[in-house]
Design a protein around this motif. Structure first.
Motif, short mmCIF file in Angstrom:
data_model
loop_
_atom_site.label_atom_id
_atom_site.label_comp_id
_atom_site.label_asym_id
_atom_site.label_seq_id
_atom_site.Cartn_x
_atom_site.Cartn_y
_atom_site.Cartn_z
N GLU A 136 0.58 5.82 0.13
CA GLU A 136 -0.24 7.01 0.31
C GLU A 136 0.58 8.23 -0.07
OE1 GLU A 136 -1.93 9.04 4.24
OE2 GLU A 136 -2.92 7.11 3.80
N SER A 154 -8.30 15.86 1.82
CA SER A 154 -7.45 16.02 3.00
C SER A 154 -7.96 17.23 3.79
CB SER A 154 -5.98 16.19 2.61
OG SER A 154 -5.81 17.37 1.86
N GLU A 157 0.84 -1.19 0.00
CA GLU A 157 0.00 0.00 0.00
C GLU A 157 0.88 1.24 0.00
OE1 GLU A 157 -2.61 -0.38 3.37
OE2 GLU A 157 -3.73 -1.99 2.42
N LYS A 168 7.24 2.07 -5.74
CA LYS A 168 6.59 3.14 -4.97
C LYS A 168 7.16 4.50 -5.36
CE LYS A 168 5.25 0.70 -0.76
NZ LYS A 168 5.43 0.62 0.70
N LYS A 219 -7.67 5.33 -4.78
CA LYS A 219 -8.77 6.12 -4.22
C LYS A 219 -8.21 7.48 -3.84
CE LYS A 219 -12.66 6.97 -1.86
NZ LYS A 219 -13.65 7.73 -2.51
N ILE A 240 -5.59 13.14 -0.65
CA ILE A 240 -4.77 12.01 -0.23
C ILE A 240 -5.07 10.90 -1.23
CG2 ILE A 240 -4.29 10.31 1.57
CD1 ILE A 240 -5.51 12.37 3.57
N CYS A 241 -4.03 10.43 -1.89
CA CYS A 241 -4.19 9.33 -2.84
C CYS A 241 -3.71 8.06 -2.16
CB CYS A 241 -3.38 9.59 -4.11
SG CYS A 241 -3.47 8.21 -5.27
N LYS A 242 -4.62 7.11 -2.01
CA LYS A 242 -4.27 5.82 -1.43
C LYS A 242 -4.28 4.79 -2.55
CE LYS A 242 -6.05 6.90 3.12
NZ LYS A 242 -6.87 6.47 4.24
N SER A 243 -3.23 3.99 -2.59
CA SER A 243 -3.08 2.99 -3.63
C SER A 243 -2.77 1.63 -3.02
CB SER A 243 -1.94 3.41 -4.57
OG SER A 243 -1.65 2.39 -5.49
N ASN A 244 -3.41 0.60 -3.55
CA ASN A 244 -3.15 -0.77 -3.14
C ASN A 244 -2.75 -1.53 -4.39
OD1 ASN A 244 -3.39 -3.53 -2.51
ND2 ASN A 244 -5.00 -3.15 -1.03
N THR A 291 0.18 12.62 -0.63
CA THR A 291 -0.68 13.78 -0.43
C THR A 291 -0.35 14.85 -1.47
OG1 THR A 291 0.84 14.76 1.15
CG2 THR A 291 -0.90 13.37 2.04
N SER A 312 -12.52 6.81 -7.36
CA SER A 312 -11.77 5.55 -7.25
C SER A 312 -11.65 4.90 -8.62
CB SER A 312 -12.42 4.60 -6.24
OG SER A 312 -13.70 4.20 -6.68
#
Length: 149
Positions: free
Chosen positions: A9, A98, A7, A128, A94, A104-108, A11, A71
């Motif tokens: 994250e 913030s 994962e 990453k 997603k 905030i970009c969260k990636s899995n 910003t 998303s």
């Protein structure tokens, strides 16, 4: 076959709707402009882009696209990125608000390996860094071009 997951994250000062439009919806046009040394072009080979890194060829398949919730998920199903050691790579992204009005970009990410192949920590770290660099390149473009998107 093994599955390796990580994962990440990142910003940004860019609001979610603007970042999603630039990064996801118009990424095929904007990404080659922001990192031309890494991505020469992106071409759709099927569909309209709804539900193409530093490789010569990568084929993506869009798995899901939710414009209202910012998303997006896709899989790399062909190309140099798979290194003949991976069946596929899936990404779920997603973009959320913030507290400072940015995003905030969260990636899995999930790597599906062929046979006993193992992904090394330095490969994950490198991936990453490239993903974060791409996100930051788009952020820089949007900050330099505030009327874009």
């Amino acid at each position: 076959m093994g599955v390796f997951t990580y994962e990440m994250e990142v910003t940004t000062k860019i609001p979610p709707a603007k970042m999603f439009k630039a990064f996801v919806l118009d990424g095929d046009k904007l990404i080659p402009k922001t990192v031309p040394e890494a991505i020469k072009n992106v071409a759709l080979i099927e569909g309209d882009g709804g539900p193409g890194s530093q490789f010569n060829y990568v084929k993506h398949k869009v798995e899901a696209l939710d414009k209202e919730n910012f998303s997006y998920s896709y899989s790399v199903i062909e190309g140099d990125a798979l290194m003949k050691s991976l069946e596929k790579i899936t990404y779920e992204i997603k973009i959320a608000s913030s507290p400072d009005g940015g995003s905030i970009c969260k990636s899995n990410s999930k790597y599906f390996t062929v046979g006993d192949f193992e992904i090394k920590e330095e490969q994950i770290k490198g991936g990453k860094e490239k993903a974060s660099g791409l996100f930051k390149a788009i952020e820089a473009y949007l900050l330099a071009n505030p009327n874009a998107y």
